[in-house]
Design a protein around this motif. Structure first.
Motif, PDB file in Angstrom:
ATOM      1  N   LYS A 236      53.934   5.712 -25.561  1.00  0.00           N
ATOM      2  CA  LYS A 236      54.193   6.635 -24.481  1.00  0.00           C
ATOM      3  C   LYS A 236      56.084   6.468 -24.097  1.00  0.00           C
ATOM      4  N   GLN A 237      56.714   6.665 -25.246  1.00  0.00           N
ATOM      5  CA  GLN A 237      58.245   6.565 -25.083  1.00  0.00           C
ATOM      6  C   GLN A 237      59.049   7.180 -26.111  1.00  0.00           C
ATOM      7  N   ALA A 238      60.259   7.402 -26.080  1.00  0.00           N
ATOM      8  CA  ALA A 238      61.072   7.719 -27.274  1.00  0.00           C
ATOM      9  C   ALA A 238      60.986   6.657 -28.394  1.00  0.00           C
ATOM     10  N   ALA A 239      60.914   7.179 -29.638  1.00  0.00           N
ATOM     11  CA  ALA A 239      61.386   6.398 -30.717  1.00  0.00           C
ATOM     12  C   ALA A 239      62.541   6.134 -31.360  1.00  0.00           C
ATOM     13  N   LEU A 240      63.037   4.921 -31.530  1.00  0.00           N
ATOM     14  CA  LEU A 240      64.436   4.830 -31.929  1.00  0.00           C
ATOM     15  C   LEU A 240      64.217   4.684 -33.672  1.00  0.00           C
ATOM     16  N   ALA A 241      65.220   5.491 -34.200  1.00  0.00           N
ATOM     17  CA  ALA A 241      65.269   5.351 -35.682  1.00  0.00           C
ATOM     18  C   ALA A 241      66.620   4.568 -35.852  1.00  0.00           C
ATOM     19  N   GLU A 242      66.544   3.702 -36.598  1.00  0.00           N
ATOM     20  CA  GLU A 242      67.649   2.708 -36.870  1.00  0.00           C
ATOM     21  C   GLU A 242      67.961   2.327 -38.241  1.00  0.00           C
ATOM     22  N   GLU A 243      69.175   2.466 -38.781  1.00  0.00           N
ATOM     23  CA  GLU A 243      69.292   2.384 -40.323  1.00  0.00           C
ATOM     24  C   GLU A 243      68.796   0.747 -40.542  1.00  0.00           C
ATOM     25  N   TYR A 244      68.221   0.940 -41.718  1.00  0.00           N
ATOM     26  CA  TYR A 244      67.614  -0.493 -42.085  1.00  0.00           C
ATOM     27  C   TYR A 244      68.609  -1.346 -42.865  1.00  0.00           C
ATOM     28  N   LEU A 245      69.064  -2.699 -42.479  1.00  0.00           N
ATOM     29  CA  LEU A 245      69.719  -3.419 -43.254  1.00  0.00           C
ATOM     30  C   LEU A 245      69.105  -4.253 -44.044  1.00  0.00           C
ATOM     31  N   GLU A 246      69.353  -4.642 -45.177  1.00  0.00           N
ATOM     32  CA  GLU A 246      68.504  -5.419 -46.136  1.00  0.00           C
ATOM     33  C   GLU A 246      68.857  -6.656 -46.188  1.00  0.00           C
ATOM     34  N   GLY A 247      70.054  -7.222 -45.240  1.00  0.00           N
ATOM     35  CA  GLY A 247      70.688  -8.630 -45.490  1.00  0.00           C
ATOM     36  C   GLY A 247      69.690  -9.497 -44.674  1.00  0.00           C
ATOM     37  N   ARG A 248      70.301 -10.916 -44.674  1.00  0.00           N
ATOM     38  CA  ARG A 248      69.234 -11.984 -44.063  1.00  0.00           C
ATOM     39  C   ARG A 248      69.139 -11.778 -42.529  1.00  0.00           C
ATOM     40  N   GLU A 249      68.321 -12.349 -41.872  1.00  0.00           N
ATOM     41  CA  GLU A 249      68.065 -11.991 -40.517  1.00  0.00           C
ATOM     42  C   GLU A 249      68.189 -13.413 -39.610  1.00  0.00           C
ATOM     43  N   PHE A 250      68.792 -13.391 -38.715  1.00  0.00           N
ATOM     44  CA  PHE A 250      69.123 -14.561 -37.880  1.00  0.00           C
ATOM     45  C   PHE A 250      68.650 -14.102 -36.365  1.00  0.00           C
ATOM     46  N   THR A 251      68.099 -15.153 -35.777  1.00  0.00           N
ATOM     47  CA  THR A 251      68.138 -15.188 -33.997  1.00  0.00           C
ATOM     48  C   THR A 251      69.089 -16.009 -33.544  1.00  0.00           C
ATOM     49  N   VAL A 252      69.834 -15.694 -32.726  1.00  0.00           N
ATOM     50  CA  VAL A 252      70.867 -16.307 -32.053  1.00  0.00           C
ATOM     51  C   VAL A 252      70.357 -16.883 -30.682  1.00  0.00           C
ATOM     52  N   SER A 253      70.475 -17.922 -30.099  1.00  0.00           N
ATOM     53  CA  SER A 253      70.129 -18.207 -28.624  1.00  0.00           C
ATOM     54  C   SER A 253      71.236 -18.372 -27.855  1.00  0.00           C
ATOM     55  N   ILE A 254      71.308 -18.040 -26.968  1.00  0.00           N
ATOM     56  CA  ILE A 254      72.573 -18.500 -25.940  1.00  0.00           C
ATOM     57  C   ILE A 254      72.118 -19.149 -24.574  1.00  0.00           C
ATOM     58  N   ILE A 255      72.780 -19.993 -24.156  1.00  0.00           N
ATOM     59  CA  ILE A 255      72.337 -20.848 -23.066  1.00  0.00           C
ATOM     60  C   ILE A 255      73.582 -20.728 -21.943  1.00  0.00           C
ATOM     61  N   GLY A 256      73.531 -20.737 -20.516  1.00  0.00           N
ATOM     62  CA  GLY A 256      74.806 -20.944 -19.887  1.00  0.00           C
ATOM     63  C   GLY A 256      75.906 -19.996 -19.818  1.00  0.00           C
ATOM     64  N   ASN A 257      76.714 -20.154 -18.972  1.00  0.00           N
ATOM     65  CA  ASN A 257      77.683 -19.222 -18.617  1.00  0.00           C
ATOM     66  C   ASN A 257      79.134 -19.114 -18.634  1.00  0.00           C
ATOM     67  N   ASN A 258      79.702 -20.411 -18.436  1.00  0.00           N
ATOM     68  CA  ASN A 258      80.998 -20.770 -18.174  1.00  0.00           C
ATOM     69  C   ASN A 258      81.381 -21.870 -18.882  1.00  0.00           C
ATOM     70  N   PRO A 259      81.655 -21.671 -20.306  1.00  0.00           N
ATOM     71  CA  PRO A 259      81.389 -20.592 -21.067  1.00  0.00           C
ATOM     72  C   PRO A 259      79.739 -20.711 -21.481  1.00  0.00           C
ATOM     73  N   PRO A 260      79.199 -19.776 -22.084  1.00  0.00           N
ATOM     74  CA  PRO A 260      77.897 -19.654 -22.670  1.00  0.00           C
ATOM     75  C   PRO A 260      78.012 -20.232 -23.954  1.00  0.00           C
TER      76      PRO A 260
END
Ligand code: PLP
Ligand code: SF4
Length: 694
Positions: free
Chosen positions: A524-548
């Motif tokens: 029940k919402q719009a669909a995003l069509a996004e160009e597919y990138l074939e390269g490696r996939e990463f997940t980046v986590s960030i914690i904190g603020n000053n500086p993160p």
């Protein structure tokens, strides 16, 4: 088989038997001996003396302190309304694990006078409404003496029921004769508690003995003892209880073995007993499940159950069912919710949405992003370890009332919200309105990051790389010339790979239209069509603020997937393939990358963090294009915080790799949030402190 034949067959054990016999008497029936199938089996262990009986110097002879509760000889008055009458110290067999090992078979005679005075005691004690005739084994007495005892008790007006505790139907079934049952049935209500330990004891003979008793209207219950090497196995016990119920015997108690001298080798741990109960309750008829009892020294019988209650609030109880599913039972709405006194400590509400089973008319991943109760519970525990008072508050329709009444100083927010496309901003909005500070990003950021298109617009404005895209509100919209296949079709406002399936990767217009339809209709919402990138996939986590701080980068590998499964984080991949039972760990942390790439990724992540106004914590997914440039493909300002490392929850995984404990993660997020609000780390009660101290 008689004992002589037995000794001829097993001459090697005769010496030990002789030694043990001198201390603890031995006796058995030919019938029971005949049930032995092989050396050391469950029957053997129960009846053949073992040298280990003499090696046990630790345990007590009378761990139940029965002697202390013996006002007159032969009578134990331990519980308010019932007594145990020890009518005989003989048994058909001397069980090697017997709790009354100190007494049975010894040359102490129980006289008629002793029994008479015990009956007198019962007569004088009007509170006694239940008399258990036990021993030894009372059925070792002749019928006429037994009748004299039962009759004497039956004549006492205040005695409501009589029970006989006996092992004879198991160890010497021929003792149960028509004459005996005809006598017993004159004294109803009369119960017989039998004592079977192992399914091999349920034979034609013992079955007949029990049936004779049952046919005389005598209800039969079984008391078993959990014995190492005999029946400490859920399969064996289930079979025993199933067989018992078929011969009309109700499993009544399963006892943890007592700490009796000479029986140490039969003892299991209490945990083993609870584990067996856990595997039985709910998995078989309640009729077949006894109560598990520990008779701790001086304490009497104490029932034990597996832990079903998970978390108690004044409003409800969270329970784990036999299958491990967590359910909530709500108290009557009328109860007053009392506030706990929390002098000097910060009161924190852990605000969450509970994972529910998707209803039939919803896609199977409708609640994929919601938390199991284990997550808020783990957060609560981590906060409590730091000295705070933490409570769980579910972010449902009654949230506003609950959060106002709870008088909280701070909220640890992991709630995804309900219903709308901007739902992750609901709780921040309410908390802002009420003036309660909270962890994590605020209203605007939560609303934007849940909307992939808005997120991409902002990223692009700030020059943060993100793949080209087009938003489809309807399946038949014109396709823009600015995007190129292959495309990946996702719901515009979801997390946790929700709505992304293996066939979400499309190569032509026909496939695209089909998947846009799937998303628009199901989510029940719009669909995003996004160009597919074939390269490696990463997940980046960030914690904190000053500086993160960017935490160790996670790489998601897809090489292990079978052909036909596309190499991206579809719902199938995330929830079917990446789970604790999969031997391949697709989540690699730290990612094997060179410094140059790591710096590029960190730079993109920090720019996105800043551009989107994220605070305290976040997780971003990125993919490399052909040139090796990292592109942001998803931003999650409410990353999953599953505590169990086996769950591969990516934000905690990155933190663990950085050497943080779960407790440290949670309290770092909290202290970062507190700093934003200008609160020193040692803050205790905040604005309500004065109100509370009145
Ligand atoms: C076990 C026992 C009873 C009976 O207890 P119930 O729980 O009613 O079966 C009574 N007296 C003594 C001393 C006992 O050990
Ligand atoms: S029948 Fe009961 S009292 Fe007799 S030895 Fe066995 S366990 Fe002990």
């Amino acid at each position: 088989m008689n004992l002589k034949e037995f000794c001829n067959k097993y001459p090697e054990v005769v010496d030990d038997i002789q030694k043990v016999k001198r201390v603890y008497p031995m006796k058995l029936s030919e019938y029971y001996l005949g049930l032995i199938k092989e050396k050391g089996d469950a029957i053997w262990k129960q009846c053949i003396p073992d040298i280990k009986e003499l090696e046990d110097s630790l345990n007590d002879e009378d761990p139940l302190l029965e002697e202390e509760y013996t006002p007159v000889p032969c009578l134990v008055h331990r519980y308010p309304d019932r007594v145990l009458l020890l009518a005989s110290n003989k048994c058909a067999m001397y069980c090697r694990f017997c709790t009354r090992k100190r007494k049975v078979g010894k040359e102490v005679t129980i006289t008629k006078e002793m029994i008479s005075s015990a009956i007198d005691y019962i007569r004088q004690h009007k509170e006694v409404r239940d008399v258990i005739i036990s021993g030894g084994d009372p059925l070792m007495l002749d019928d006429d003496i037994l009748e004299w005892i039962i009759k004497g008790i039956r004549e006492i007006k205040h005695v409501e029921i009589i029970r006989i505790g006996t092992r004879v139907p198991c160890t010497l079934p021929s003792r149960i004769t028509p004459e005996l049952v005809n006598m017993l049935k004159k004294y109803h209500p009369l119960f017989v508690n039998v004592h079977f330990e192992h399914p091999a004891e349920i034979t034609e003979e013992s079955k007949k003995a029990c049936e004779l008793l049952a046919d005389a209207g005598i209800p039969l219950n079984n008391q078993a003892v959990l014995l190492k090497g005999v029946n400490d196995d859920v399969k064996v016990l289930k079979e025993l209880f199933h067989k018992l119920i078929q011969i009309r015997v109700k499993p009544y108690y399963l006892y943890q073995a007592d700490q009796v001298k000479g029986t140490e080798h039969f003892r299991t741990t209490i945990e083993e007993g609870i584990d067996i109960m856990h595997k039985m309750i709910g998995f078989t008829s309640g009729m077949c499940v006894p109560q598990f009892i520990v008779d701790a020294p001086g304490g009497g019988k104490i029932p034990l159950l597996p832990e079903y209650a998970q978390h108690r609030t004044e409003e409800s109880l969270f329970l784990k069912n036999f299958e491990g599913k967590i359910v909530e039972y709500k108290n009557p709405l009328s109860i007053e919710v009392k506030k706990k006194s929390t002098s000097g400590r910060m009161r924190i509400a852990v605000v969450f949405n509970m994972k529910k089973e998707a209803a039939k008319n919803m896609p199977e991943d409708a609640y994929a992003e919601f938390d199991e109760i284990t997550v808020p519970l783990a957060i609560k525990k981590a906060l409590e370890k730091k000295g705070h008072v933490a409570e769980l508050v579910e972010a449902n329709e009654s949230f506003v009332e609950k959060i106002k009444q709870g008088d909280y100083d701070f909220v640890f927010n992991i709630a995804e919200g309900l219903n709308s496309g901007a739902r992750e901003s609901q709780i921040p909005a309410i908390l802002d309105m009420l003036g309660i500070p909270y962890t994590g990003s605020g209203v605007l950021t939560q609303a934007i990051t849940l909307d992939k298109t808005r997120t991409k617009e902002i990223l692009m404005y700030h020059g943060v790389p993100t793949p080209g895209y087009q938003l489809f509100n309807h399946w038949d919209e014109k396709i823009s010339k600015n995007i190129t296949f292959p495309l990946i079709i996702k719901p515009n406002a979801e997390g946790s790979s929700k709505g992304i399936r293996n066939n979400s990767l499309v190569n032509n217009e026909k496939e695209l239209r089909k998947m846009v339809k799937f998303v628009v209709n199901n989510y029940k919402q719009a669909a995003l069509a996004e160009e597919y990138l074939e390269g490696r996939e990463f997940t980046v986590s960030i914690i904190g603020n000053n500086p993160p701080k960017v935490l160790p980068i996670v790489e998601i590998t897809f090489d292990y997937l079978p052909s036909g499964v596309h190499k991206f984080d579809s719902y199938e991949v995330k929830w079917y393939w990446d789970n604790p039972t999969n031997p391949v760990d697709p989540v690699v942390c730290p990612a094997k990358i060179d410094d140059e790439l790591r710096k590029k990724i960190e730079d993109v992540a920090l720019r996105a963090y800043k551009a989107l106004g994220i605070v305290d914590l976040c997780r971003m997914d990125m993919r490399l294009d052909k040139q090796g440039t990292p592109h942001v493909i998803d931003v999650n300002a409410l990353p999953g915080l599953m505590p169990d490392p086996l769950e591969n929850s990516r934000f905690p995984k990155a933190c663990y790799t950085a050497g943080m404990s779960y407790e440290k993660i949670i309290n770092t997020v909290l202290s970062e949030a507190m700093k934003r609000y200008g609160l020193p780390a040692e803050t205790k009660r905040l604005k309500h402190a004065s109100r509370n101290s009145v």
